[in-house]
Design a protein around this motif. Structure first.
Motif, PDB file in Angstrom:
ATOM      1  N   LYS A 191     -20.786  -8.586  28.853  1.00  0.00           N
ATOM      2  CA  LYS A 191     -21.358  -8.756  27.778  1.00  0.00           C
ATOM      3  C   LYS A 191     -21.532  -9.846  26.713  1.00  0.00           C
ATOM      4  O   LYS A 191     -22.792 -10.079  25.831  1.00  0.00           O
ATOM      5  CB  LYS A 191     -21.818  -7.168  26.530  1.00  0.00           C
ATOM      6  N   ASP A 192     -20.405 -10.744  26.442  1.00  0.00           N
ATOM      7  CA  ASP A 192     -20.276 -11.342  25.746  1.00  0.00           C
ATOM      8  C   ASP A 192     -21.085 -12.750  26.036  1.00  0.00           C
ATOM      9  O   ASP A 192     -21.746 -13.139  27.464  1.00  0.00           O
ATOM     10  CB  ASP A 192     -18.450 -12.402  25.839  1.00  0.00           C
ATOM     11  N   ASP A 193     -21.411 -13.714  25.616  1.00  0.00           N
ATOM     12  CA  ASP A 193     -21.921 -14.465  25.564  1.00  0.00           C
ATOM     13  C   ASP A 193     -20.579 -15.813  26.094  1.00  0.00           C
ATOM     14  O   ASP A 193     -19.623 -15.980  25.429  1.00  0.00           O
ATOM     15  CB  ASP A 193     -22.842 -15.447  24.476  1.00  0.00           C
ATOM     16  N   ARG A 194     -20.590 -17.382  27.282  1.00  0.00           N
ATOM     17  CA  ARG A 194     -19.829 -18.022  27.565  1.00  0.00           C
ATOM     18  C   ARG A 194     -19.739 -19.355  26.862  1.00  0.00           C
ATOM     19  O   ARG A 194     -21.129 -19.487  27.028  1.00  0.00           O
ATOM     20  CB  ARG A 194     -19.469 -17.663  28.941  1.00  0.00           C
ATOM     21  N   ILE A 195     -19.847 -19.671  25.687  1.00  0.00           N
ATOM     22  CA  ILE A 195     -19.685 -21.043  25.690  1.00  0.00           C
ATOM     23  C   ILE A 195     -18.609 -21.963  26.626  1.00  0.00           C
ATOM     24  O   ILE A 195     -17.489 -22.024  26.070  1.00  0.00           O
ATOM     25  CB  ILE A 195     -19.339 -21.224  23.721  1.00  0.00           C
ATOM     26  N   GLU A 196     -19.289 -23.103  26.830  1.00  0.00           N
ATOM     27  CA  GLU A 196     -18.171 -24.155  27.759  1.00  0.00           C
ATOM     28  C   GLU A 196     -18.291 -25.036  26.891  1.00  0.00           C
ATOM     29  O   GLU A 196     -18.987 -25.938  26.697  1.00  0.00           O
ATOM     30  CB  GLU A 196     -17.855 -23.697  28.435  1.00  0.00           C
ATOM     31  N   VAL A 230     -26.027 -19.442  22.240  1.00  0.00           N
ATOM     32  CA  VAL A 230     -25.638 -18.968  21.371  1.00  0.00           C
ATOM     33  C   VAL A 230     -24.671 -20.127  20.085  1.00  0.00           C
ATOM     34  O   VAL A 230     -25.548 -20.747  19.175  1.00  0.00           O
ATOM     35  CB  VAL A 230     -24.805 -17.834  20.614  1.00  0.00           C
ATOM     36  N   MET A 231     -23.938 -21.026  20.441  1.00  0.00           N
ATOM     37  CA  MET A 231     -23.386 -22.124  19.369  1.00  0.00           C
ATOM     38  C   MET A 231     -22.550 -23.043  20.494  1.00  0.00           C
ATOM     39  O   MET A 231     -22.986 -23.116  21.600  1.00  0.00           O
ATOM     40  CB  MET A 231     -22.210 -21.135  18.664  1.00  0.00           C
ATOM     41  N   THR A 232     -22.650 -24.114  19.477  1.00  0.00           N
ATOM     42  CA  THR A 232     -21.940 -25.656  19.825  1.00  0.00           C
ATOM     43  C   THR A 232     -20.650 -25.287  19.189  1.00  0.00           C
ATOM     44  O   THR A 232     -20.523 -25.036  18.732  1.00  0.00           O
ATOM     45  CB  THR A 232     -23.181 -26.465  20.015  1.00  0.00           C
ATOM     46  N   PRO A 239     -21.325  -9.454  22.223  1.00  0.00           N
ATOM     47  CA  PRO A 239     -22.816  -9.523  21.204  1.00  0.00           C
ATOM     48  C   PRO A 239     -23.684  -9.247  20.023  1.00  0.00           C
ATOM     49  O   PRO A 239     -24.592  -9.202  19.573  1.00  0.00           O
ATOM     50  CB  PRO A 239     -23.018  -8.453  22.599  1.00  0.00           C
ATOM     51  N   GLU A 240     -22.288  -8.112  19.713  1.00  0.00           N
ATOM     52  CA  GLU A 240     -23.037  -7.494  17.813  1.00  0.00           C
ATOM     53  C   GLU A 240     -22.637  -9.477  16.728  1.00  0.00           C
ATOM     54  O   GLU A 240     -23.361  -9.146  15.697  1.00  0.00           O
ATOM     55  CB  GLU A 240     -22.009  -6.693  17.763  1.00  0.00           C
TER      56      GLU A 240
END
Length: 129
Positions: free
Chosen positions: A54-59, A5-7, A69-70
């Protein structure tokens, strides 16, 4: 296979870790999008006290950011940074899906990401699930 999704920049990761450390029960921060402001949408950042599956996890560097999610289609390809200037400090979103922003900078207009275009471009933020 899917798109990350993002960095996070190093500065954003350091700030996220500082915020989490200052909280007794946060497991990360959650980024979402809400309606509001003159341009129609705003980025929202809250402490994440519970993990939503349901959340995307960024690390990055032990900093954890969850993406609601939305918000995913609006944040694909986004770089989250942390900026300190003489007048303000805060998270900054370098978002390719942003089409405009209001004059005060508090709200933005976003369009959903074009997945086909991202795939064609060989987007470097691709991850394997």
């Amino acid at each position: 296979m899917g798109f990350a999704v993002m960095t996070l920049t190093a500065a954003a990761a350091e700030r996220v870790k500082t915020v989490i450390k200052a909280s007794d029960d946060a497991t990360g921060i959650r980024v979402s999008i809400k309606k509001g402001g003159c341009a129609g949408m705003e980025y929202a950042i809250d402490l994440a006290r519970e993990v939503n599956p349901k959340d995307d996890r960024i690390e990055r560097d032990d900093a954890v950011v969850f993406v609601a999610p939305e918000a995913v289609l609006y944040l694909l390809g986004t770089e989250m940074d942390y900026e300190v200037t003489k007048l303000r400090s805060g998270f900054v979103f370098n978002n390719p899906n942003q089409t405009s922003a209001c004059g005060c900078g508090e709200s933005v207009e976003l369009k959903p990401a074009d997945l086909a275009k991202l795939a064609e471009a060989g987007n470097p933020v691709v991850r394997v699930d």
